[in-house]
Design a protein around this motif. Sequence first.
Motif, short mmCIF file in Angstrom:
data_model
loop_
_atom_site.label_atom_id
_atom_site.label_comp_id
_atom_site.label_asym_id
_atom_site.label_seq_id
_atom_site.Cartn_x
_atom_site.Cartn_y
_atom_site.Cartn_z
N GLU A 167 48.84 39.05 44.48
CA GLU A 167 48.68 38.85 45.93
C GLU A 167 48.71 40.19 46.67
O GLU A 167 47.96 40.39 47.63
N ILE A 168 49.57 41.09 46.22
CA ILE A 168 49.64 42.42 46.84
C ILE A 168 48.34 43.17 46.62
O ILE A 168 47.78 43.77 47.55
N ASP A 169 47.82 43.13 45.39
CA ASP A 169 46.56 43.83 45.09
C ASP A 169 45.41 43.26 45.93
O ASP A 169 44.56 44.01 46.43
N HIS A 170 45.39 41.94 46.07
CA HIS A 170 44.33 41.30 46.85
C HIS A 170 44.42 41.71 48.32
O HIS A 170 43.39 42.01 48.96
N ALA A 171 45.64 41.74 48.87
CA ALA A 171 45.83 42.14 50.27
C ALA A 171 45.42 43.60 50.48
O ALA A 171 44.78 43.95 51.47
N VAL A 172 45.78 44.45 49.52
CA VAL A 172 45.44 45.88 49.60
C VAL A 172 43.92 46.07 49.56
O VAL A 172 43.35 46.86 50.32
N GLU A 173 43.26 45.33 48.67
CA GLU A 173 41.81 45.47 48.54
C GLU A 173 41.10 44.96 49.80
O GLU A 173 40.16 45.58 50.29
N THR A 174 41.57 43.84 50.34
CA THR A 174 40.97 43.29 51.55
C THR A 174 41.15 44.24 52.73
O THR A 174 40.25 44.39 53.56
N ALA A 175 42.31 44.88 52.81
CA ALA A 175 42.61 45.80 53.91
C ALA A 175 41.95 47.16 53.74
O ALA A 175 42.19 48.07 54.54
N GLN A 176 41.14 47.31 52.70
CA GLN A 176 40.43 48.57 52.44
C GLN A 176 41.41 49.72 52.21
O GLN A 176 41.14 50.87 52.58
N ALA A 177 42.54 49.39 51.60
CA ALA A 177 43.57 50.41 51.35
C ALA A 177 43.65 50.79 49.88
O ALA A 177 44.41 51.69 49.52
#
Length: 575
Positions: A437-447
């Motif tokens: 979930e953290i990886d998905h949030a990071v990828e979505t946030a372009q981070a």
Amino acid sequence: MKLMLKYLKRYPLLILLNIIGIFSFAAVQLGIPTVMAWMIDNGIGNGDIAYIKSMGGIMLMVCILGGAGTILLTYASSRISTYMIRDIRNDVFVQSQNFSHTEYNKFGVSSMITRTTNDAFQLMLFSNLLFRTALLAPVMIFISVFMTIRTSMTLSLVIGGSLPLIVAGVIIIAKLTNPLSEKQQKGMDRMNRISRESLTGVRVIRAFRKSEYEAERFARTNEDYTADSRKLYKIMSFTQPAFFFLLHLAMMAVFWISSVMIEKGSLQVGQFVAFLEYQFHAMFSIMLFSMVFVMYPRARVSANRIQELFDEVPLVNNPSQGITAENKGMVEFDHVTFQYPDGELPVIKDISFIANKGETVAFIGSTGSGKSTLINLIPRFYDATRGSIKIDGVDTRNYDLKELRQKIGFIPQKAFLFKGTIEENIKFGNPNATPEEIDHAVETAQAKDFIQNKPNKLQEQISEGAKNISGGQKQRISIARALVRRPEIYIFDDSFSALDYKTDAALRIALKEETRESVVFIVAQRISTIMNSDKIIVLNEGEVVGMGTHKELLKSCNVYYEIADSQLTKEELER
């Protein structure tokens, strides 16, 4: 003080141990002179060695008891004072978390920090003195005076003559120190405020070459604080010398009177030695007790400042029977007007609209038009002055605050990150988030790209104030923190301002898929950020002057067209 009494009730066992220690200590301090008098008059005077040895054994037992009593007294008083202040600090912190933005503005962050730290420390010093001295001194005074009267009524009149002078001195000192204590604590507030501003704004200070000015400003405040402290401590410094001066005068009077009495045979040498000890303990206990009254004004000022925080009723209250509601995915503003408590005019005026599940609603307008104020009403950072805000058909004021804010992913205008790792900051939104979930949030946030380039990836340390990463990186981590929460409502308060156009566009595309089951609110200055929103609300001086899609507003709203014309090319306007 009511504040201290409230917390003392939590520790009855320690208070009992403190009282036992007090009486044990008093018994020893006043028992030894009595045994010594017997030893001199009945043992040494009569040459009775056996009697002297027996009294010596009793004196040893009394000393052992006194040592145990002193240890018990020190242990209990220290525990009570430290535990009590620990509880006060915890409660002050909890109370501050319940405050709305209005209360923070009223007290000021620097003052609240001072109350939590310095004021609580002053209470700890006073409470420790109180339990070690204030409770012991009356016992010592009462028993000492009784023993002096029992030993010699004539000599005890010397102590009686000294008491009014000591009491008068204590009253005068207390009256002089009270206003100085208040000024000193307010001076500490000012110093903390200037220090905090200077440290957080150090880049601005250096950029404008104001280091010398800030140094002078702090020096002036520090000098004022020092002057108040100097006056306060100068007055307090007279206490001990004045006491010992009175004590020595009293002892000279006792020596002169007792010499006459011993010569006449109405007073024995042992009684005279014991009387000197009783007199010292009586007057020394009075001095210690007076110190409590000298320190009391400072402690009272600190206690009142802390009590002010406890007495403050937050304007945003959590209902006792707060409700929860199913996720229907709808936010409604129903004739909402808002005016700051200290403001003269409303900053939001009669605003109504509905945002349904899956919709993106954007707000745009000139600086000061009320955009950020409007969205701050949704999580109840403030409450509407008139009208209501409903989520899933329920007025937000009827929600349990925790449940209400659990529905919301808030990305503030000024991205704030905590000292710690990147992962810890992201998990602040959801402590139970899995690595996936953290990886998905990071990828979505372009981070993902910039995090992967860090030496420690997600375990990279963020410094205090996040000074070691850029503004755009802070915004993307803040967005990831909200995404990992998977809320029903997203609020982006100008959260894309530090992003370049390419990252902004990629982020908006990724967010559209991620938030399709949520309500999204966006405050922005860029037309390009919001032009694809389902509904755009144009604000001007707190009023809605336009509402619709990008194409509709270009035709119907002059304010929106002017903003678009300043940002878009002619071809983009005509699309």
